[in-house]
Design an enzyme around this catalytic site. Structure first.
Site, PDB file in Angstrom:
ATOM      1  N   LYS A 158      26.095  48.731  48.217  1.00  0.00           N
ATOM      2  CA  LYS A 158      25.874  47.682  49.132  1.00  0.00           C
ATOM      3  C   LYS A 158      26.924  46.669  49.251  1.00  0.00           C
ATOM      4  CE  LYS A 158      23.517  43.872  48.521  1.00  0.00           C
ATOM      5  NZ  LYS A 158      23.949  42.980  49.765  1.00  0.00           N
ATOM      6  N   GLY A 164      29.516  39.947  40.974  1.00  0.00           N
ATOM      7  CA  GLY A 164      28.868  38.781  41.785  1.00  0.00           C
ATOM      8  C   GLY A 164      28.558  37.691  40.657  1.00  0.00           C
ATOM      9  N   SER A 165      27.669  36.973  40.999  1.00  0.00           N
ATOM     10  CA  SER A 165      27.206  35.609  40.205  1.00  0.00           C
ATOM     11  C   SER A 165      26.668  36.004  38.718  1.00  0.00           C
ATOM     12  CB  SER A 165      26.233  34.569  40.850  1.00  0.00           C
ATOM     13  OG  SER A 165      25.099  35.137  41.269  1.00  0.00           O
ATOM     14  N   THR A 166      26.984  35.206  37.807  1.00  0.00           N
ATOM     15  CA  THR A 166      26.139  35.471  36.576  1.00  0.00           C
ATOM     16  C   THR A 166      24.737  35.248  36.511  1.00  0.00           C
ATOM     17  OG1 THR A 166      28.327  34.614  35.372  1.00  0.00           O
ATOM     18  CG2 THR A 166      26.119  34.303  34.219  1.00  0.00           C
ATOM     19  N   VAL A 220      22.892  36.501  39.035  1.00  0.00           N
ATOM     20  CA  VAL A 220      22.158  37.684  39.579  1.00  0.00           C
ATOM     21  C   VAL A 220      22.469  38.892  38.608  1.00  0.00           C
ATOM     22  CG1 VAL A 220      22.352  39.596  41.421  1.00  0.00           C
ATOM     23  CG2 VAL A 220      22.397  37.010  41.947  1.00  0.00           C
ATOM     24  N   GLY A 221      23.756  38.857  37.897  1.00  0.00           N
ATOM     25  CA  GLY A 221      23.880  39.686  36.898  1.00  0.00           C
ATOM     26  C   GLY A 221      22.998  39.678  35.739  1.00  0.00           C
ATOM     27  N   GLU A 224      30.496  42.506  36.279  1.00  0.00           N
ATOM     28  CA  GLU A 224      31.858  41.786  36.628  1.00  0.00           C
ATOM     29  C   GLU A 224      31.398  40.600  37.194  1.00  0.00           C
ATOM     30  OE1 GLU A 224      34.410  40.034  37.561  1.00  0.00           O
ATOM     31  OE2 GLU A 224      35.044  41.473  39.164  1.00  0.00           O
ATOM     32  N   CYS A 274      36.729  35.341  41.419  1.00  0.00           N
ATOM     33  CA  CYS A 274      36.101  34.965  40.193  1.00  0.00           C
ATOM     34  C   CYS A 274      37.197  34.809  38.944  1.00  0.00           C
ATOM     35  CB  CYS A 274      35.415  36.649  39.661  1.00  0.00           C
ATOM     36  SG  CYS A 274      36.437  38.148  39.954  1.00  0.00           S
ATOM     37  N   GLU A 289      31.441  27.046  37.781  1.00  0.00           N
ATOM     38  CA  GLU A 289      32.108  27.745  38.618  1.00  0.00           C
ATOM     39  C   GLU A 289      31.853  27.277  39.937  1.00  0.00           C
ATOM     40  OE1 GLU A 289      30.990  31.907  39.375  1.00  0.00           O
ATOM     41  OE2 GLU A 289      33.184  32.464  39.448  1.00  0.00           O
TER      42      GLU A 289
HETATM   43  P1  NDP Z   1      25.604  36.827  44.260  1.00  0.00           P
HETATM   44  O1  NDP Z   1      25.823  37.310  42.833  1.00  0.00           O
HETATM   45  O2  NDP Z   1      24.369  36.562  44.899  1.00  0.00           O
HETATM   46  O3  NDP Z   1      25.706  38.351  45.309  1.00  0.00           O
HETATM   47  C1  NDP Z   1      26.611  39.262  44.771  1.00  0.00           C
HETATM   48  C2  NDP Z   1      25.971  40.490  45.372  1.00  0.00           C
HETATM   49  O4  NDP Z   1      24.684  40.716  45.143  1.00  0.00           O
HETATM   50  C3  NDP Z   1      25.583  40.342  46.819  1.00  0.00           C
HETATM   51  O5  NDP Z   1      25.764  41.736  47.438  1.00  0.00           O
HETATM   52  C4  NDP Z   1      24.435  39.975  46.908  1.00  0.00           C
HETATM   53  O6  NDP Z   1      23.785  40.395  48.293  1.00  0.00           O
HETATM   54  C5  NDP Z   1      23.860  40.779  46.071  1.00  0.00           C
HETATM   55  N1  NDP Z   1      22.430  40.245  45.399  1.00  0.00           N
HETATM   56  C6  NDP Z   1      22.007  39.181  45.598  1.00  0.00           C
HETATM   57  N2  NDP Z   1      20.916  38.797  44.784  1.00  0.00           N
HETATM   58  C7  NDP Z   1      20.629  40.090  44.207  1.00  0.00           C
HETATM   59  C8  NDP Z   1      19.561  40.689  43.538  1.00  0.00           C
HETATM   60  N3  NDP Z   1      18.470  40.058  43.246  1.00  0.00           N
HETATM   61  N4  NDP Z   1      19.569  41.925  43.041  1.00  0.00           N
HETATM   62  C9  NDP Z   1      20.598  42.698  43.407  1.00  0.00           C
HETATM   63  N5  NDP Z   1      21.696  42.417  44.295  1.00  0.00           N
HETATM   64  C10 NDP Z   1      21.696  41.030  44.625  1.00  0.00           C
HETATM   65  O7  NDP Z   1      26.562  35.731  44.584  1.00  0.00           O
HETATM   66  P2  NDP Z   1      26.599  34.972  46.212  1.00  0.00           P
HETATM   67  O8  NDP Z   1      27.372  35.762  47.270  1.00  0.00           O
HETATM   68  O9  NDP Z   1      25.176  34.251  46.380  1.00  0.00           O
HETATM   69  O10 NDP Z   1      27.373  33.864  45.557  1.00  0.00           O
HETATM   70  C11 NDP Z   1      27.122  32.909  44.821  1.00  0.00           C
HETATM   71  C12 NDP Z   1      27.857  32.500  43.653  1.00  0.00           C
HETATM   72  O11 NDP Z   1      28.082  33.481  42.909  1.00  0.00           O
HETATM   73  C13 NDP Z   1      29.102  31.979  44.133  1.00  0.00           C
HETATM   74  O12 NDP Z   1      29.233  30.596  44.665  1.00  0.00           O
HETATM   75  C14 NDP Z   1      29.958  32.390  43.087  1.00  0.00           C
HETATM   76  O13 NDP Z   1      29.765  31.204  42.145  1.00  0.00           O
HETATM   77  C15 NDP Z   1      29.429  33.274  42.453  1.00  0.00           C
HETATM   78  N6  NDP Z   1      30.246  34.642  42.842  1.00  0.00           N
HETATM   79  C16 NDP Z   1      31.111  35.288  41.864  1.00  0.00           C
HETATM   80  C17 NDP Z   1      31.554  36.290  42.260  1.00  0.00           C
HETATM   81  C18 NDP Z   1      32.764  37.055  41.229  1.00  0.00           C
HETATM   82  O14 NDP Z   1      33.244  37.785  41.638  1.00  0.00           O
HETATM   83  N7  NDP Z   1      32.465  36.776  40.086  1.00  0.00           N
HETATM   84  C19 NDP Z   1      31.534  36.863  43.553  1.00  0.00           C
HETATM   85  C20 NDP Z   1      30.768  36.198  44.532  1.00  0.00           C
HETATM   86  C21 NDP Z   1      30.144  35.097  43.991  1.00  0.00           C
HETATM   87  P3  NDP Z   1      24.027  39.279  49.326  1.00  0.00           P
HETATM   88  O15 NDP Z   1      25.536  38.872  49.433  1.00  0.00           O
HETATM   89  O16 NDP Z   1      23.613  39.815  50.724  1.00  0.00           O
HETATM   90  O17 NDP Z   1      23.060  38.064  48.760  1.00  0.00           O
END
Ligand code: NDP
Length: 780
Positions: free
Chosen positions: A190, A241-243, A245-246, A263, A297, A392
């Site tokens: 996704k 992605g974000s901590t 959501v992780g 990650e 990140c 962050e």
């Molecule tokens: P998220 O962690 O929300 O998004 C990462 C991925 O997870 C996207 O594909 C997102 O979908 C998906 N997602 C969101 N919620 C869920 C869930 N409950 N279950 C499963 N998958 C989910 O990051 P954001 O894009 O919202 O960014 C928010 C903050 O996260 C940023 O400001 C930054 O601080 C951090 N971030 C860190 C990253 C890293 O590499 N460490 C990368 C991106 C963000 P969708 O995008 O459609 O919401």
């Protein structure tokens, strides 16, 4: 403009990249896109827009995946998986190679599409994102080819659900898909809601490359679609992605048996010593924090400058910032492009506007009138506890403070809940290589920043997540041992026959910090043999005993710095002392468990201690063949304090099978002994006492695993939990471990034969270590 004008003004000319081909591609294939399931494009819906952040214009419509569509994609992947795995390493290598070649042929289209969709400068998508993504497929074509011979005992996991963010849409897709496919898995990926378009180009490449239907499935959507994928019938979730959501995903997958790698975010330190090449370090910062507008990140977002050079350094940095160009990402001489979306722009602006600490510097750079742009920003003079030093920002905002000594630099660098990456700048290689191992980070760059390659592991520690992507270590996350486990049969404690209890106090105490300790609550329970005879009492540890044990384990941190040779000697010594008391231990095991296999268990325990004494100085790291003049050192570091819930069965061998690899690799342990047969463990601490094991390295608790497990999993100063308990606690452990995102290794109710090779070896050593990749470029 004439050549004379240009010569006189030294202004940048315009160097626009044409977007026509990419826009035509979108118009021809779209303008609305559906999922890619079972090798086909599914009829689309215009559920949400993918916009160009530099202009705000809609590029395409994208479908939001429903739970049913996710299920259909998972079903397609499930059907395709056995055949894909059976096709063999070479067949898979050919497909991965074909993908790499086709990506090369379409490199310009991919780069322009990425820039249109994400807003990053074309220079970056063209020279970094796309080449690195291609390299990932090439490199993993090689891993596919080598799997049969080099990983003969490993099997694919099955179907992998993969969720990626918007900051490196194509590169993260490559990092996820290439290793999964190489190892014989199939995937459902996704993309992030803001950035699905390069994945759409990629799906067309898959068809051309002959990827069998169902091997790669792409379901577009938002967080709800991601959550549906997490909840679906997959064998693994790989998330970047974000901590926040992780953490959520850790809780959602707890107890399901799904493998998980995370990650997550970071607040990576960028440490500049007074003997650094200052101009290089300033230029390095351009790549550390203004690369991809700081939406990285592992961005070097926390600048720590040695006090004697701080003012000079900041002056040079501000001068450099004055010259950074912010604007149209398709212009080849732009330094900073657009922020991915107005929502992210709002988040960054709000965080900076809400900060009242320190001094904020933003150059007087002209920003485009439309689109989502934010100027490069430096905030100096912050304190460690200031919000912006800890949180962050994920934007082009650098925060900074100063330090006086190397020790203080390490202290400040590690003063964060994250642990993804770090940069160290010094012309003194002794200093840089002394600091690198002390940093709590999965990646350290010496006199460099943001270097990445398919051959080198990438990933964090602490709340930056767990698991590595890239290199041999990344493959672990997509394989499992070939053995087929059987369900674990619970073992009940034996009941007593009644009759008089012994007048003497025979309560075995706990073992904390090298000393016997009475349980805080003062409770104990009778331990009976199979024949009903009272063998003694064991203490029932509670939360406070656990706390004391964790404190003792932390106080023994010197163990992690000892040499493998010393740890080997101590493990041999434990084996020798156990051997000297073999008879007594084997009788005790027979009395506890019934039967006559005690001597076999003692012998196996001695052998296991020898195994890990052997490994203690041989589980080497590696030097990675990264494509640059330099080395990437993969060092196997201990995790820290590991909480172990020992198996009920084989009470001595099971305990040693966990403790020995953990301490051989430099960890300290807090263990809960076999629940039905605790006295084997309490006898064992007498062996530890006589074997020069430093106080606090091994701490032994006895008691009910169901009571202890949540406290062990929740404890913020425990770095990992292993559970092979007979109690049904895998879910509890994975759920509670989400708090500080500690690594977990649980049995999910499956048995393990501790007497066979399944009870020892690399799987244990891998669990007892984490790879730190230290990049050291060569040259002046
Ligand atoms: P998220 O962690 O929300 O998004 C990462 C991925 O997870 C996207 O594909 C997102 O979908 C998906 N997602 C969101 N919620 C869920 C869930 N409950 N279950 C499963 N998958 C989910 O990051 P954001 O894009 O919202 O960014 C928010 C903050 O996260 C940023 O400001 C930054 O601080 C951090 N971030 C860190 C990253 C890293 O590499 N460490 C990368 C991106 C963000 P969708 O995008 O459609 O919401």
């Amino acid at each position: 403009m004439t050549v004379k004008n240009i010569f006189e003004s030294m202004d940048y000319g315009e160097a626009p990249e044409a977007a026509g081909d990419a826009l035509t591609w979108l118009a021809d294939r779209g303008p609305v896109f559906g999922h890619f399931i079972g090798g086909k494009s599914v009829p689309p819906r215009d559920d949400f827009a993918s916009n160009n952040p530099a202009t705000g214009e809609k590029l395409a419509g994208v479908t939001k995946g429903t739970p049913e569509e996710v299920a259909a994609a998972v079903a397609a992947a499930r059907v395709a998986q056995p055949k894909w795995a059976k096709s063999g390493g070479h067949a898979r290598a050919r497909v991965l190679y074909a993908i790499a070649r086709l990506m090369q042929k379409n490199a310009r289209l991919l780069a322009v599409m990425e820039t249109l969709d994400n807003g990053k400068p074309i220079r970056e998508s063209r020279d970094i994102d796309v080449p690195l993504a291609i390299r990932h497929f090439y490199h993993h074509a090689g891993f596919a080819q080598l799997m049969d011979t080099e990983l003969p005992d490993q099997a694919p996991l099955g179907v992998c659900g993969q969720i990626i963010p918007w900051n490196f849409p194509l590169l993260m897709l490559a990092w996820k898909i290439a290793p999964a496919l190489a190892m014989g898995n199939t995937v459902v990926l996704k993309p992030a809601e803001y950035t699905s378009l390069t994945a759409m180009v990629f799906s067309e490449i898959c068809t051309q490359a002959g990827v069998p239907p169902g091997v790669i499935n792409i379901v577009t959507g938002d967080g709800e679609t991601g959550a549906a994928l997490v909840a679906s019938d997959v064998d693994k979730i790989a998330f970047t992605g974000s901590t926040a959501v992780g953490r959520h995903i850790r809780q959602a997958t707890a107890g399901t048996g799904k493998a998980l790698t995370l990650e997550l975010g970071g607040k990576s330190p960028y440490i500049v010593f007074d003997d650094a090449d200052i101009d290089s370090a300033v230029e390095g910062l351009v790549d550390a924090i203004w690369f991809n507008q700081g939406q990285v990140c592992c961005a070097g977002s926390r600048l720590l400058v040695h006090e004697p050079i701080a003012e000079t350094f900041y002056a040079k940095l501000r001068a450099r910032m004055d010259r950074l160009r912010v604007g149209d990402p398709l212009d080849k001489s732009i330094d900073l492009g657009a922020i991915v979306d107005p929502v992210q722009l709002g988040t960054i602006s709000k965080m900076v506007a809400g900060n009242t600490a320190g001094t904020t510097y933003q150059p007087d750079t002209a920003l485009p009138a439309t689109g989502s742009f934010y100027p490069p920003t430096l905030i100096t003079g912050l304190n460690t506890a200031d919000t912006l030093m800890q949180e962050e920002i994920f934007g082009p905002v650098l925060v900074s403070t100063t330090f006086r000594t190397p020790a203080e630099a390490v202290e400040l660098a590690n003063n964060t809940r994250y642990g993804l990456a770090a940069s160290v700048w010094s012309e003194n290689v002794n200093l840089a290589l002394d600091i690198a191992p002390k940093l709590a980070a999965g990646i350290v760059w010496v006199n460099a920043t943001n270097l990445m390659d398919a051959s080198a592991g990438f990933g964090g520690v602490r709340e930056s997540g767990f698991g590595r992507e890239g290199g041999w270590e990344g493959l672990q996350a997509y394989t499992k041992p070939k053995t087929t486990p059987k369900p674990l049969k619970p073992i009940a404690t034996y009941a007593g026959k009644g009759g008089p209890t012994d007048a003497l106090d025979r309560t075995a105490k706990l073992y904390i910090g090298g000393k016997q300790a009475r349980p805080d609550g003062g409770y104990s329970r009778n331990v009976y043999g199979k024949n009903g005879a009272l063998l003694g009492q064991s203490s029932l540890a509670n939360r406070k005993d656990l706390r004391n044990a964790v404190e003792a384990a932390h106080a023994a941190k010197g163990w992690s710095k000892t040499t493998g040779h010393l740890r080997a000697q101590i493990l041999y010594y434990i084996a020798e002392n156990l051997s000297a008391r073999a008879d007594e231990f084997s009788k005790r095991l027979d009395a506890l468990q019934g039967g006559k296999s005690g001597n076999k268990e003692v012998e196996a325990s001695i052998q296991r201690l020898f195994t890990y004494a052997a490994w203690a100085d041989k589980y080497d790291g590696a030097v990675k063949g990264v494509p640059m003049r330099g080395v990437a050192l993969a060092m196997n570091e201990p995790i820290g304090v590991i909480g172990c819930l020992c198996p009920d069965e084989a009470p001595l061998l099971g305990l040693i099978s966990l403790v020995a690899p953990a301490i051989a690799m430099g960890n300290r342990v807090v263990l809960a002994a076999s629940d039905p047969f605790p006295l084997a463990a309490t006898d064992f601490y007498q062996v530890l006492d006589t074997s020069d094991v430093p106080a606090g390295v091994v701490n032994i608790l006895t008691g009910d695993h169901t009571d202890l497990a949540p406290h062990i999993a929740k404890h913020l100063n425990i770095d990992a939990v292993w559970s092979f308990s007979g109690a049904d606690i895998s879910k509890t452990i994975e759920q509670e471990a989400a708090g500080n995102l500690k690594r977990t290794w649980v049995n999910n109710g499956q048995a393990r034969d501790w007497f066979s090779t399944a009870g020892e070896g690399k799987e244990f050593l891998q669990a007892a270590t984490q790879t730190k990749t230290i990049w050291v470029p060569y040259g002046e």
